[in-house]
Motif scaffolding. Sequence first.
Motif, PDB file in Angstrom:
ATOM      1  N   LEU A  17       0.898  -1.083   0.611  1.00  0.00           N
ATOM      2  CA  LEU A  17       0.057  -0.077  -0.128  1.00  0.00           C
ATOM      3  C   LEU A  17       0.837   1.579   0.443  1.00  0.00           C
ATOM      4  CD1 LEU A  17      -2.681  -1.168   2.738  1.00  0.00           C
ATOM      5  CD2 LEU A  17      -2.953  -0.565   0.296  1.00  0.00           C
ATOM      6  N   GLN A  20       2.794   1.919  -3.068  1.00  0.00           N
ATOM      7  CA  GLN A  20       1.477   2.089  -4.409  1.00  0.00           C
ATOM      8  C   GLN A  20       1.463   0.863  -5.791  1.00  0.00           C
ATOM      9  OE1 GLN A  20       2.218   6.554  -4.673  1.00  0.00           O
ATOM     10  NE2 GLN A  20       0.408   6.483  -4.442  1.00  0.00           N
ATOM     11  N   GLY A  44      -7.075   0.012  -1.449  1.00  0.00           N
ATOM     12  CA  GLY A  44      -6.082  -0.669  -2.625  1.00  0.00           C
ATOM     13  C   GLY A  44      -6.678  -1.232  -3.572  1.00  0.00           C
ATOM     14  N   ALA A  98      -7.125  11.992  -0.408  1.00  0.00           N
ATOM     15  CA  ALA A  98      -5.195  10.658   0.655  1.00  0.00           C
ATOM     16  C   ALA A  98      -4.766  10.910   1.739  1.00  0.00           C
ATOM     17  CB  ALA A  98      -4.420  10.746  -0.985  1.00  0.00           C
ATOM     18  N   ILE A 234      -6.616   5.798  -3.269  1.00  0.00           N
ATOM     19  CA  ILE A 234      -4.910   5.165  -3.532  1.00  0.00           C
ATOM     20  C   ILE A 234      -4.600   5.262  -4.737  1.00  0.00           C
ATOM     21  CG2 ILE A 234      -3.901   3.258  -3.219  1.00  0.00           C
ATOM     22  CD1 ILE A 234      -5.126   2.831  -0.546  1.00  0.00           C
TER      23      ILE A 234
END
Length: 250
Positions: A17, A20, A44, A98, A234
């Motif tokens: 995570l 990314q 995610g 975010a 994300i």
Amino acid sequence: MVEGWGEDGLRALRGALHAQDGVALLAALRRGPVREVLQLVGDGVAGAAAQGLPGAAEMAALCLGALQERGFRGDEELAERLRAATGDAAIPLLRPLAVDLEMLAMLLEGDPAESGGRIDLSTGECWPAFTDELGPGPGPEAEEDDDPERSLYVPALGSRAGYRDMELFIGAVEDVAVADRLRIAIGGRGAFRRFKDVLAGDERSWSRYHRFRDERQRGRARAWLAEEGYFPHITFFVEPSWGSYPSGPV
């Protein structure tokens, strides 16, 4: 069947995570039961599904089923996010932000007399209230911090929800003797400290409680954020070639 998440597996999830990396996230999800980390990985998985990563749609479906069965606060908001990412529902009318749900939960569940804070709407960063006291003081920059277009105020709601987490966890403890000790521990002042002291002698129960508590805290933070008109977002980096990863245990 994998019974639970070890520290290595949780580190792999968090690492994917943080990096990314949707492919790494889908691979890491094979290491433990998805039902224990839904609020941690849900955004995610939604991002991976929206990008069409191999195996992401199947993982999203597994997450959806587990969310509907569990029903914590915030689970329905995450379920809507997953449905939208897989094309099974309209995109919710919420703005992406975010924000780290864990950090937001810390602000929301702090002492009302001392805590709370704000979210920077341009970066998603969470700032405790005491950092405002270290700011530039009166002037244009201070006015920008108070601008509702730039930041979102986060109230401190106290520990009532956290106490309820302990009660619910005790109800799921299979060892009757441990459950009785925990019920006694949460009576009166100092309940949180005594509860943790009882669990400290059982590493497995300690880990289970932290996963349970963290999931509920993130869910409450997600629900609060949705009420304010936002959802955690994300963005994954997409590699030129993807591997195919099977879904993990629910």
